[in-house]
Enzyme design. Structure first.
Site, short mmCIF file in Angstrom:
data_model
loop_
_atom_site.label_atom_id
_atom_site.label_comp_id
_atom_site.label_asym_id
_atom_site.label_seq_id
_atom_site.Cartn_x
_atom_site.Cartn_y
_atom_site.Cartn_z
N GLU A 101 28.37 55.89 21.03
CA GLU A 101 29.96 55.53 20.76
C GLU A 101 30.03 54.01 21.50
O GLU A 101 30.93 53.97 22.37
CB GLU A 101 30.84 56.47 21.53
CG GLU A 101 31.12 57.67 20.60
CD GLU A 101 31.98 58.40 21.07
OE1 GLU A 101 32.70 58.55 22.02
OE2 GLU A 101 32.48 59.43 20.33
N GLU A 152 29.30 63.58 15.55
CA GLU A 152 30.17 64.47 16.19
C GLU A 152 31.41 64.82 15.53
O GLU A 152 31.75 63.87 15.03
CB GLU A 152 30.63 63.74 17.50
CG GLU A 152 29.55 63.53 18.73
CD GLU A 152 30.05 62.92 19.83
OE1 GLU A 152 31.24 63.31 20.43
OE2 GLU A 152 29.13 62.39 20.72
O1 AHR Z 1 31.67 65.48 22.58
C1 AHR Z 1 32.35 65.05 23.78
C2 AHR Z 1 32.29 63.52 23.79
O2 AHR Z 1 33.05 62.83 22.61
C3 AHR Z 1 31.02 62.74 23.96
O3 AHR Z 1 30.34 62.82 24.98
C4 AHR Z 1 31.37 61.57 23.22
O4 AHR Z 1 30.25 60.92 22.47
C5 AHR Z 1 32.76 61.70 22.38
O5 AHR Z 1 33.80 60.90 23.02
#
Ligand code: AHR
Length: 499
Positions: free
Chosen positions: A172, A291
């Site tokens: 990210e 994610e």
């Molecule tokens: O999964 C939780 C968080 O969400 C992770 O650390 C990050 O990559 C995202 O913002």
């Protein structure tokens, strides 16, 4: 209320890459400490891993697990987590404002992966660090021996290389919350140079560049275009992330959010293809949706957590029935683009926005979202068939023409089975569903699994772990004209297995 779906074995979207059923373990909250590892737990094995959690993870047949972050990786020194445990440093962990004791690190995580029968998807730190740490970690991990870093691994008791194939170039990096946040240009240049060096260490690896943190990022989709322009020759995948919530308690709108996921995926594919055209390239860049999940229940509670403790209960969403339905819709959304979504990680696996919950020293149980994820992972392997769906539709606050039926079919040629996944988004009425499997000849229904509940907000807890769980008494039947008919209960997730 009647919906139909026609599928034909010759009209295919693509092979399911089993890695779309991946998950994620970050050094965050109780994912590692109290989740996969708890040395004094009654079920702990000789390395301190919780056997009860291992069994629940095995039940999901998870093919790949991303590690060690997440936001955590952008401030992590992997060297802190290898070698004798009693000599490892305790550090301030800035992403989640905790203390990281480094009791678990790279080698222990690889051992855990072997125990649950999964592969690792490793992320390197491109926040506070760069080319050097990335290539050193890869040398430590994958080089046989006879060099400084590989010999260090051997000296730590790991003679054989770990041979990790999939590597994420940071996490990210478009987000201002990220340690070492970068512009698309800064990140794209660094990712390309780090990736090149990593490939020189081990040409067999696959590389994932960071895409956007979610579809609402102001830099989306220009971020993807700039990053891929700079990394096209080096990377294989672009990652994207998305979490959804039902903050306004508008369940109709909430269940439609997977339509946003559909267009997110389509836009990123279009951006990948634009860059391929611009480069006159042969290579298709595919998507790693590494994610995804529902995440909002724990937001208020997290804002009250004291900083600088070890493994506080962060991001501990307790999932309910409607969350399981949206997770089902999100899985269907990715299956419908199985030709381009090649990896995905439900975030995360244990305790932290996770299908598996534990109590420190106590029980481990399945959250509601465990079930659609498990069904898709176990039965959703094979070739995805083009779903020609006709369904009544409705409008919600954010979406128009939302079909009540969300459905897709996967043909497993090896087992000669077809599995239909279907969600009825209607909150108060059942949906009559007809499936036309015209080219499949004679078949029988193996089972019709249903996840339904009178209460959309029902959830599983340590005291009542089975409040939301599937049954296998769905009413799918064969009709005289060789079709399948089923009544899909209101607000239900369905798995119809055919042979
Ligand atoms: O999964 C939780 C968080 O969400 C992770 O650390 C990050 O990559 C995202 O913002």
């Amino acid at each position: 209320n009647k919906a139909t779906m026609i599928v034909d074995k010759d009209f295919t979207i693509g092979e399911v890459d089993k890695r779309i059923y991946g998950s994620f373990i970050e050094h965050l909250g109780r994912a590692v400490y109290g989740g996969i590892y708890e040395a004094d737990h009654p079920t702990a094995d000789e390395q301190g891993f919780r056997s009860d959690v291992i069994e629940l993870v095995k039940g999901l047949d998870v093919p790949i697990v991303r590690y060690p972050g997440g936001n955590f990786v952008s401030g992590y020194n992997w060297e802190d987590g290898v070698g004798p445990v009693d000599q490892r440093p305790r550090k301030l962990e800035l992403a989640w404002r905790t203390i990281e004791p480094n009791w678990i690190g790279y080698n222990e995580f690889m051992d855990w992966c072997k125990k649950v029968g999964t592969d690792a998807m490793m992320a390197v730190n491109l926040g506070t660090r760069g080319i050097d740490e990335a290539r050193n970690l890869l040398e430590y991990s994958n080089h046989k021996s006879g060099s400084y870093w590989s010999d260090l691994r051997v000296s730590h008791g790991y003679k054989d290389p770990h041979n990790v194939k999939t590597w994420c170039l940071g996490n990210e990096m478009d987000g201002p919350w990220q340690i070492g946040h970068k512009t698309a240009y800064e990140y794209g240049r660094l990712a390309n140079e780090a990736g090149k060096a990593m490939r020189w260490v081990d040409p067999t690896i696959e590389l994932v560049a960071c895409g956007s943190s979610n579809i609402a990022m102001p830099t989306f989709p220009e971020w993807e275009a700039t990053v891929l322009d700079l990394t096209y020759n080096t990377v294989d995948y672009i990652s994207i992330h998305q979490y959804y919530g039902n903050r306004d308690n508008d369940s109709q709108n909430f269940l439609a959010l997977s339509m946003g996921m559909d267009s997110y995926i389509d836009t990123v594919i279009a951006t990948c293809d634009y860059i391929q055209a611009k480069k006159r390239g042969k290579k298709k860049i595919n998507l790693s949706f590494d994610e995804w999940n529902v995440w909002y229940h724990s937001n208020d509670q997290d804002s009250k957590i004291e900083p600088w403790t070890i493994a506080p209960p962060q991001l501990e969403d307790i999932y309910n029935h409607e969350d399981a339905l949206l997770v089902g819709c999100m899985l269907i959304s990715m299956l419908k683009r199985a030709d381009r979504v090649k990896m995905a990680c439900i975030a995360q696996l244990v305790n932290v926005i996770a299908p598996i919950m534990t109590e420190n020293g106590g029980a481990a149980w399945k959250q509601t979202i465990y079930y659609p994820y498990m069904h898709a992972s176990i039965f959703g392997r094979g070739t995805v068939l083009v779903p020609l769906v006709k369904s009544p539709k409705h409008d919600t606050k954010e979406f128009t023409d939302v079909p009540y039926l969300e459905s897709v079919a996967v043909h497993n040629e090896e087992k000669n089975e077809v599995t239909v996944f279907a969600v009825n988004r209607h909150l108060s009425e059942s949906l009559s569903f007809e499936i036309d499997l015209r080219s499949f000849g004679a078949f029988r229904i193996i089972e019709h699994i249903v996840l339904e509940n009178e209460d959309l907000k029902a959830s599983n807890t340590a005291a009542n772990p089975d409040r939301v769980k599937p049954h296998t008494t769905g009413n799918a039947t064969l009709t005289d004209n060789g079709k399948i008919e089923a009544q899909l209960a209101k607000a239900s997730w369905n798995v119809i297995r055919i042979k």
